[in-house]
Design a protein around this motif. Structure first.
Motif, PDB file in Angstrom:
ATOM      1  N   GLU A 109      43.194  -1.030  28.493  1.00  0.00           N
ATOM      2  CA  GLU A 109      43.786  -2.090  29.372  1.00  0.00           C
ATOM      3  C   GLU A 109      45.509  -1.873  29.505  1.00  0.00           C
ATOM      4  OE1 GLU A 109      42.762  -5.731  27.608  1.00  0.00           O
ATOM      5  OE2 GLU A 109      40.824  -5.723  28.531  1.00  0.00           O
ATOM      6  N   LEU A 110      45.756  -1.180  28.065  1.00  0.00           N
ATOM      7  CA  LEU A 110      47.243  -0.899  27.943  1.00  0.00           C
ATOM      8  C   LEU A 110      47.714   0.164  28.945  1.00  0.00           C
ATOM      9  CD1 LEU A 110      50.025  -1.494  26.430  1.00  0.00           C
ATOM     10  CD2 LEU A 110      49.294   0.099  24.836  1.00  0.00           C
ATOM     11  N   THR A 111      46.798   1.220  28.931  1.00  0.00           N
ATOM     12  CA  THR A 111      46.993   2.367  29.771  1.00  0.00           C
ATOM     13  C   THR A 111      47.228   1.797  31.495  1.00  0.00           C
ATOM     14  OG1 THR A 111      46.077   3.775  28.299  1.00  0.00           O
ATOM     15  CG2 THR A 111      46.350   4.527  30.691  1.00  0.00           C
ATOM     16  N   ALA A 134      39.334   0.989  21.776  1.00  0.00           N
ATOM     17  CA  ALA A 134      39.626   1.567  23.006  1.00  0.00           C
ATOM     18  C   ALA A 134      39.613   0.814  24.306  1.00  0.00           C
ATOM     19  CB  ALA A 134      38.068   2.319  22.921  1.00  0.00           C
ATOM     20  N   GLU A 135      39.066  -0.443  24.228  1.00  0.00           N
ATOM     21  CA  GLU A 135      39.181  -1.211  25.361  1.00  0.00           C
ATOM     22  C   GLU A 135      40.554  -1.537  25.324  1.00  0.00           C
ATOM     23  OE1 GLU A 135      38.073  -3.571  28.665  1.00  0.00           O
ATOM     24  OE2 GLU A 135      37.019  -2.069  27.388  1.00  0.00           O
ATOM     25  N   ARG A 136      41.286  -2.130  24.312  1.00  0.00           N
ATOM     26  CA  ARG A 136      42.727  -2.344  24.275  1.00  0.00           C
ATOM     27  C   ARG A 136      43.699  -1.135  25.009  1.00  0.00           C
ATOM     28  NH1 ARG A 136      43.453  -6.070  18.839  1.00  0.00           N
ATOM     29  NH2 ARG A 136      41.819  -7.766  19.426  1.00  0.00           N
ATOM     30  N   ARG A 187      30.764  -2.824  11.763  1.00  0.00           N
ATOM     31  CA  ARG A 187      32.252  -3.574  11.951  1.00  0.00           C
ATOM     32  C   ARG A 187      33.180  -2.558  12.461  1.00  0.00           C
ATOM     33  NH1 ARG A 187      31.445  -8.517  12.951  1.00  0.00           N
ATOM     34  NH2 ARG A 187      34.036  -8.537  12.712  1.00  0.00           N
ATOM     35  N   TRP A 188      32.858  -1.185  11.821  1.00  0.00           N
ATOM     36  CA  TRP A 188      33.823   0.093  12.297  1.00  0.00           C
ATOM     37  C   TRP A 188      33.574   0.382  13.662  1.00  0.00           C
ATOM     38  CZ3 TRP A 188      32.076   5.104  14.013  1.00  0.00           C
ATOM     39  CH2 TRP A 188      33.305   5.839  13.972  1.00  0.00           C
ATOM     40  N   THR A 189      32.509   0.319  14.103  1.00  0.00           N
ATOM     41  CA  THR A 189      32.153   0.541  15.611  1.00  0.00           C
ATOM     42  C   THR A 189      32.563  -0.466  16.627  1.00  0.00           C
ATOM     43  OG1 THR A 189      30.083   1.732  14.939  1.00  0.00           O
ATOM     44  CG2 THR A 189      30.218   0.891  17.280  1.00  0.00           C
ATOM     45  N   ARG A 190      32.688  -1.727  16.050  1.00  0.00           N
ATOM     46  CA  ARG A 190      32.996  -2.790  16.784  1.00  0.00           C
ATOM     47  C   ARG A 190      34.676  -2.591  17.054  1.00  0.00           C
ATOM     48  NH1 ARG A 190      31.638  -7.666  18.775  1.00  0.00           N
ATOM     49  NH2 ARG A 190      33.466  -9.346  18.835  1.00  0.00           N
ATOM     50  N   THR A 191      35.393  -2.197  15.843  1.00  0.00           N
ATOM     51  CA  THR A 191      36.732  -2.202  16.052  1.00  0.00           C
ATOM     52  C   THR A 191      36.937  -1.121  16.817  1.00  0.00           C
ATOM     53  OG1 THR A 191      36.806  -3.239  13.716  1.00  0.00           O
ATOM     54  CG2 THR A 191      38.812  -2.200  14.367  1.00  0.00           C
TER      55      THR A 191
END
Length: 456
Positions: free
Chosen positions: A201-203, A196-198, A187-191
């Motif tokens: 996308e924000l960058t 990182a993806e968000r 779950r930590w890896t998924r979070t």
């Protein structure tokens, strides 16, 4: 537990982690408890440290390494003798190949390998993959409970009787820790992956927003410059053209009439270039009015003629391919019947130079003649343009404008003094990979030199 049971059967009947701590003589321990079973395996460290220089090699390593760990665990625990335990353990290790696409199937197969073949690595890796690649928390919890049960309940169930003594409690705690750990890390890896993806996308969104704001500011500034140029410069130049035309029609002196005609022609030309420039500024990067025809080296004689100064132009033509050292002035391809000996001076100009280089050379001569007209009226000017050998493989187009002292002190006029002309020439030369220098000479004159690469 039956005291007459052989050691292997007794080991299978021990609950949970006690099977690893208390049994001796089975292939599962071999003197290495817990996770230390893999430390002495030849090639395991090499697998961990195998460099992945390309994305394909890294992906292959990530896919194969868990399978190798599972197979190593299966053979260390169950030996190499064929049997049900070894077969199920090998199947569990190979099921890790589909842990990314089918994590539930991989977990079910590896749980069978854990319950029957007593392996650890394969089910823990499969549970980690399930927790990291499936959004359902209930599925991860169910997988953790199934792993804890498979770890705590022995195979076969003969003689298994759970109790509340210290040994059974430790086995139960060990089973819970072993099942919860892969879920937590998964779950930590998924979070972390989602964050990182968000962030990415924000960058990207902020970069796009910054680009849009910059384009909007640039468009606004372009429109403002276009308005100022149209309202101020175009108006003043139009008045000059009208006044010059009126003077040309009313004046009786031929010299004054010719001068008025020249002023009117220059004003009309300036208005034409200004119209194209305003259209370009207003259109921005989209379709609009195309740029006006840009001046080239072939336009230098006309520029010198219209300057009204005593200018000697030395524009070296390109020598003929078979022209020898005794070739006369007609050796060049463009030499006409009036070409003198000075026409072929210098190493010659290439037949085709980059448009940006020719335009920069023209603007350099134009700015130099303008400065002579303002600061040294009546001075003699020598303009030299030619390709010079710099001693390297790259040739450069050299432009030199030299003027002597003024014939008379310049009249005090309200010329705008800002030094932007020479600064613009230096910036233009630097953008093309060249250089531009200007300064006074010993005879109270002025020298402006510029060099541009012949290939951009």
């Amino acid at each position: 537990m039956n005291p007459t049971t052989d050691p292997a059967t007794a080991h299978r009947q021990l609950p949970g982690a006690a099977r690893l701590r208390g049994a001796r003589g089975t292939a599962k321990l071999r003197g290495m408890p817990g996770t230390a079973r893999l430390r002495g395996v030849p090639g395991a460290e090499a697998l961990r440290k195998l460099p992945g220089t390309a994305a394909g090699r890294r992906q292959a390593l990530i896919l194969v390494l868990p399978v190798a760990l599972g197979l190593t665990d299966a053979f260390l625990v169950n030996g190499v003798s064929p049997g049900l335990e070894l077969a199920v353990s090998v199947a569990a290790a190979l099921a890790l190949l589909v842990r990314r696409r089918l994590p539930v199937v991989a977990l079910v197969v590896t749980l069978l390998g854990m319950y029957i073949g007593y392996i650890w690595f394969a089910p823990m890796i499969a549970l980690y993959s399930l927790a990291s690649r499936r959004p359902s928390k209930a599925l991860a919890v169910a997988g953790a409970v199934a792993l804890a049960v498979a770890h705590y309940v022995p195979y076969p169930l003969d003689g298994f009787a759970p109790s509340a003594d210290r040994s059974d409690l430790l086995d139960l705690l060990d089973s819970c820790v072993q099942s919860v750990t892969p879920v937590v890390f998964g779950r930590w890896t998924r979070t972390r992956r989602q964050l990182a993806e968000r962030v990415r996308e924000l960058t990207e969104s902020r970069h796009r927003e910054a680009e849009l704001l910059a384009e909007r500011a640039l468009s606004t500034e372009r429109a403002r410059l276009a308005r100022e140029m149209h309202d101020v410069v175009a108006h003043q130049v139009s008045l000059i053209s009208v006044q010059a035309g009126a003077l040309q029609m009313t004046c009786r002196q031929d010299s004054t009439r010719d001068l008025a005609r020249t002023v009117r022609e220059l004003a009309v030309k300036t208005l034409t270039e200004l119209r194209h420039m305003v259209g370009t500024l207003r259109s921005g990067s989209g379709p609009g009015v195309g740029p006006a025809p840009q001046p080239r080296l072939a336009d230098l004689p006309a520029l010198v003629q219209q300057s009204g100064l005593d200018v000697t132009l030395d524009l070296a033509p390109e020598p003929a391919p078979d022209a020898g050292p005794d070739a006369g002035p007609d050796a060049g391809p463009d030499a006409g019947p009036d070409a003198g000996p000075d026409a072929a001076r210098g190493p010659g100009l290439p037949s085709a130079l980059p448009e940006a280089v020719e335009r920069a050379a023209y603007r350099t001569v134009q700015e130099a003649l303008t400065n002579v007209r303002k600061h040294a009226p009546g001075a003699r000017v020598l303009v030299t343009v030619g390709v010079r050998d710099t001693g390297t493989a790259d040739e450069r187009l050299a432009v030199e404008v030299r003027n002597g002292p003024p014939a008379a002190p310049p009249e005090p006029r309200a010329y705008p003094e800002g030094g932007h002309g020479l600064l613009g020439l230096r910036e233009r030369a630097l953008l093309l990979g060249g250089a531009c220098h200007a300064g006074p000479t010993e005879d109270d004159g002025f020298l402006l030199t510029a060099a541009f690469p012949t290939a951009c």
